[in-house]
Design a protein around this motif. Structure first.
Motif, PDB file in Angstrom:
ATOM      1  N   ASP A   1      -3.302   6.520   6.306  1.00 32.58           N
ATOM      2  CA  ASP A   1      -2.883   5.122   6.211  1.00 32.58           C
ATOM      3  C   ASP A   1      -3.332   4.387   7.473  1.00 32.58           C
ATOM      4  O   ASP A   1      -3.287   4.936   8.566  1.00 32.58           O
ATOM      5  N   GLU A   2      -3.762   3.150   7.303  1.00 35.15           N
ATOM      6  CA  GLU A   2      -4.243   2.340   8.432  1.00 35.15           C
ATOM      7  C   GLU A   2      -5.336   3.072   9.207  1.00 35.15           C
ATOM      8  O   GLU A   2      -5.279   3.209  10.436  1.00 35.15           O
TER       9      GLU A   2
ATOM     10  N   LYS B   1       0.820  -1.217   0.000  1.00 30.58           N
ATOM     11  CA  LYS B   1       0.000   0.000   0.000  1.00 30.58           C
ATOM     12  C   LYS B   1       0.856   1.269   0.000  1.00 30.58           C
ATOM     13  O   LYS B   1       0.476   2.278  -0.578  1.00 30.58           O
ATOM     14  N   THR B   2       1.993   1.216   0.653  1.00 34.73           N
ATOM     15  CA  THR B   2       2.795   2.437   0.771  1.00 34.73           C
ATOM     16  C   THR B   2       3.158   3.010  -0.598  1.00 34.73           C
ATOM     17  O   THR B   2       2.933   4.197  -0.864  1.00 34.73           O
TER      18      THR B   2
HETATM   19 MG    MG Z   1       1.294  -0.035   5.301  1.00 32.30          MG
END
Ligand code: MG
Ligand code: ADP
Length: 360
Positions: free
Chosen positions: A151-152, A51-52
């Motif tokens: 993110d998250e 995902k990054t």
């Molecule tokens: Mg991640």
């Protein structure tokens, strides 16, 4: 498939090559084209799916054109370790862009962060609390942010950051591109998504697959024999580096102490340690100085340690998601690994729930 199909600026593309990425992961393959075109994205995928880069590449590609000297992109992440990791990935992928990234989180001095927020950096990777501290005391502004990444998101919600996130989202211009990533989609995150994203591309990578290369094993054990069994497992030759999860900070600390006394190269990462101690543990584990890292869920979530050969659940995780997140540490990017769970009779119900959900 390779990265040629995406219209990446050559300076950003050079970062992909330097990172050694040749094939996009499924979430990258599905999200990059639209994200590069400026569309909002909702990405649902478990840890270890890449995902990054799925958000870092569009972010860098957008910023590489245009002015320097003020904050143009903001990435919000739940923990300091994750913020550092994202910052590292951005630096790696953006090495040829001359864009500057900085981290902002609590537990370290404010000076460098203030300078970054005042224009020393174009990209800020922040945890919510400290970022709001700065903004509230008038340091920095998000008024010229062009890309916002959460993110998250589910993890940030678990940690009680939802009100903070709403304030941060409000401080960013409406026109900014928004990218939101989450492993799961609880209703609080769904509301945030509805408030925050405009006609997003929704990319979902099936929940079921903790990478198919991972082999899962359950070891029934009496509670007071766990330590012996763990040592026995750690002594097996194929266990090169193990991430060991406990239920609480205290248990992590005690277990790490006992393993240390037995002569293992062990470090711990849990919320009661200072930021610098946590960083030392993580760096030491990454570099191979430690073979065993004892961790709690919160402290270890999302951390990418590519050299983990085994994840050992010393204590059974509380939720299926926690299980997925823990074992997401091994078998990453399709390397094979093993997940071992020590199971006492009290854990049986929980283990069955995990097995059912993941159809193991
Ligand atoms: Mg991640
Ligand atoms: P996530 O955020 O989904 O948990 P990460 O972005 O941390 O996943 O990526 C997991 C690992 O996979 C990292 O070690 C990263 O360097 C690696 N990775 C990401 N994209 C690729 C790719 N296209 N090819 C090879 N490895 C990749």
């Amino acid at each position: 498939m390779n990265f040629d199909r995406f219209p990446l600026d050559p300076r950003v593309r050079a970062g992909v090559d330097a990172a050694g990425y040749t094939t996009p992961t499924p979430i990258q393959a599905k999200a990059l084209t639209d994200a590069l075109a400026g569309r909002d994205v909702l990405g649902l995928a478990q840890t270890g799916t890449g995902k990054t880069a799925a958000f870092a590449l569009p972010l860098l590609d957008r910023l590489v054109h245009g002015p320097r000297g003020h904050v143009r992109a903001l990435v919000v992440a739940p923990t300091r370790e994750l913020a550092e990791q994202i910052h590292d990935e951005i630096k790696k992928l953006g090495a040829r862009t001359n864009l500057r990234s900085a981290t902002v989180y609590g537990g370290v001095s404010k000076g460098p962060q203030e300078r970054a927020l005042k224009g020393r950096a174009e990209i800020i990777v922040a945890c919510p609390g400290r970022l709001l501290d700065h903004l509230t005391s008038g340091v920095g502004s998000l008024a010229r942010v062009e890309v916002l990444v959460l993110d998250e998101a589910d993890h940030m919600f678990d940690m009680g950051f939802l009100p903070d996130l709403r304030r941060i989202v409000k401080a960013v211009p409406k026109e900014a591109q928004r990218l939101l990533f989450s492993a799961t989609m609880p209703k609080e995150v769904r509301h945030l998504v509805e408030d925050m994203l405009t006609d997003p591309l929704r990319v979902e990578i099936a929940h079921s697959a903790p990478a198919s290369t991972i082999e899962h094993a359950l070891y029934p054990v009496h509670a007071d024999r766990k330590q012996d069994l763990l040592e026995h497992l750690l002594d097996r030759s194929e266990v090169r580096s193990a991430l060991v999860f406990t239920r609480t900070k205290q248990r992590a600390k005690r277990l790490a102490q006992r393993l240390d006394r037995k002569g293992y190269q062990v470090a711990e990462i849990q919320g009661n340690l200072s930021q610098s101690r946590r960083q030392q543990s993580l760096e030491g584990f990454k570099s191979g100085k430690y073979d065993v890292l004892v961790a709690t869920d919160i402290a270890a979530r999302g951390i990418d340690v590519t050299r983990v050969s085994h994840v050992i659940n010393f204590d059974v995780p509380d939720t299926v998601d926690a299980y997925t997140h823990r074992i997401g540490r091994t078998g990453r990017a399709e390397r094979s690994g093993d997940a071992v769970t020590l199971v006492t009779t009290e854990d049986l119900r929980q283990v069955r729930a995990i097995e059912r959900t993941l159809s193991m």
